[in-house]
Design an enzyme around this catalytic site. Structure first.
Site, PDB file in Angstrom:
ATOM      1  N   CYS A 105       0.830  -1.211   0.000  1.00 38.52           N
ATOM      2  CA  CYS A 105       0.000   0.000   0.000  1.00 38.52           C
ATOM      3  C   CYS A 105       0.865   1.262   0.000  1.00 38.52           C
ATOM      4  CB  CYS A 105      -0.920   0.001   1.217  1.00 38.52           C
ATOM      5  SG  CYS A 105      -2.239  -1.228   1.115  1.00 38.52           S
ATOM      6  N   CYS A 153      -3.419   0.055  -3.391  1.00 37.79           N
ATOM      7  CA  CYS A 153      -4.151   0.331  -2.154  1.00 37.79           C
ATOM      8  C   CYS A 153      -3.499   1.509  -1.428  1.00 37.79           C
ATOM      9  CB  CYS A 153      -4.197  -0.902  -1.249  1.00 37.79           C
ATOM     10  SG  CYS A 153      -2.580  -1.580  -0.809  1.00 37.79           S
TER      11      CYS A 153
END
Length: 308
Positions: free
Chosen positions: A121, A202
């Site tokens: 992420c 993400c």
């Protein structure tokens, strides 16, 4: 008796001459038939299709395998369980002996599944018309990854391949451009890889665009504008940061308030993303300044901030 002996000899000579004539005729016929068959084979044997782009990269297998092993051993050893031989075989089977204008996403699906891996992420960096700068930045800053920094992108970057229905099944002379046919091996591969890269993103994602392009920094026809942006998952991506970079000393065709950037923001807002946009993101601009250290754009302090 003498007459009969002479007649017998004459018959023998006649039979012998006829036999020789038949043998010669057979040889001539064999040569002619061989020539006809060879010519026919040449006509029946299809020639390699001719296209406008460069052909398959020489030693493609060695290039792909070498990059794969380097990636999973030297760069990301945590991916050491990847099977590079299977990855190569799945790539080869996606295009070999196939018409290069009839490639489908199904052809590449096994490859995508074998080579995919998670993207941490906050590390995804998308780009459009900033390829060189984006990749220089990820090389100097390991906190970000472009598609070309993933296993799939790393193996395929600046490599070309395409098949052909005739032997040996791979065309090393030419491959089709996108303008010649949309469903060519390269276009289908990069569209699928880009879709998968966007789906894996993400946290906060970054987008590096070129504000010096006269036609506009954001293009709906680009890979980012047509594929990646629509495959970002609003449930996984918390925000999109736009870095609008301008060439050092180059034209400033568009800023964060420009027409195409407004269009991009509108698309992202409709998909419920939080958005920020920054002109000439300083860490990236400093990298640009390595090649232009004396330019006014590269001064650490502007006149407005310098002490009197």
């Amino acid at each position: 008796m003498p007459f009969q002996q002479g007649s017998a000899r004459t018959r023998q000579r006649t039979v012998l001459l006829v036999g020789i004539a038949v043998l010669l005729a057979a040889l001539v016929l064999a040569v002619v038939l061989a020539s006809v068959l060879t010519h026919g084979e040449r006509e029946l044997s299809p020639q390699m299709l001719k296209w406008k782009d460069r052909g398959t990269t020489r030693n493609l297998q060695e290039v792909i395998l070498g990059r794969c092993y380097n990636y999973i051993t030297a760069r990301y050893p945590e991916l050491g369980d990847k099977d590079c031989l299977k990855i190569w075989e799945s790539l080869k089977h996606a295009f070999i002996y196939k018409n290069p204008c009839n490639i489908t996403s199904e052809d590449y699906q096994p490859l995508m599944e074998l080579a995919s891996h998670p993207i941490p992420c906050n590390k995804s960096l998308f780009w459009s018309k900033t390829s060189d700068l984006a990749h220089r930045y990820t090389k100097s800053n390991q906190n970000f990854l472009t598609l070309e920094d993933t296993l799939l992108g790393y193996m395929a970057d600046r490599v070309s391949w395409c098949g052909d229905p005739s032997a040996p099944g791979i065309n090393y002379e030419s491959c089709p451009k996108r303008s010649e046919c949309e469903s060519n091996p390269s276009s289908v591969f990069w569209k699928m890889a880009s879709k998968m890269f966007a789906e894996a993103a993400c946290g906060v994602v970054q987008v590096m665009l070129n504000g010096s392009v006269e036609a506009g920094a954001f293009r709906s026809s680009s890979i980012f504008g047509s594929i990646e942006i629509f495959n970002l998952n609003p449930d996984k991506v918390s925000a999109v940061h736009i870095w609008l970079m301008h060439d050092i000393g180059g034209p400033q065709s568009e800023s964060c308030s420009g027409h195409s950037i407004k269009r991009l923001k509108s698309i992202l807002e409709e998909r419920n993303f939080k958005i920020t946009c920054e002109d000439n993101y300083r860490p990236v601009q400093l990298l640009q300044c390595v090649h232009n250290p004396d330019h006014s754009d590269c001064r650490l302090c502007t006149n407005a901030t310098e002490a009197p």
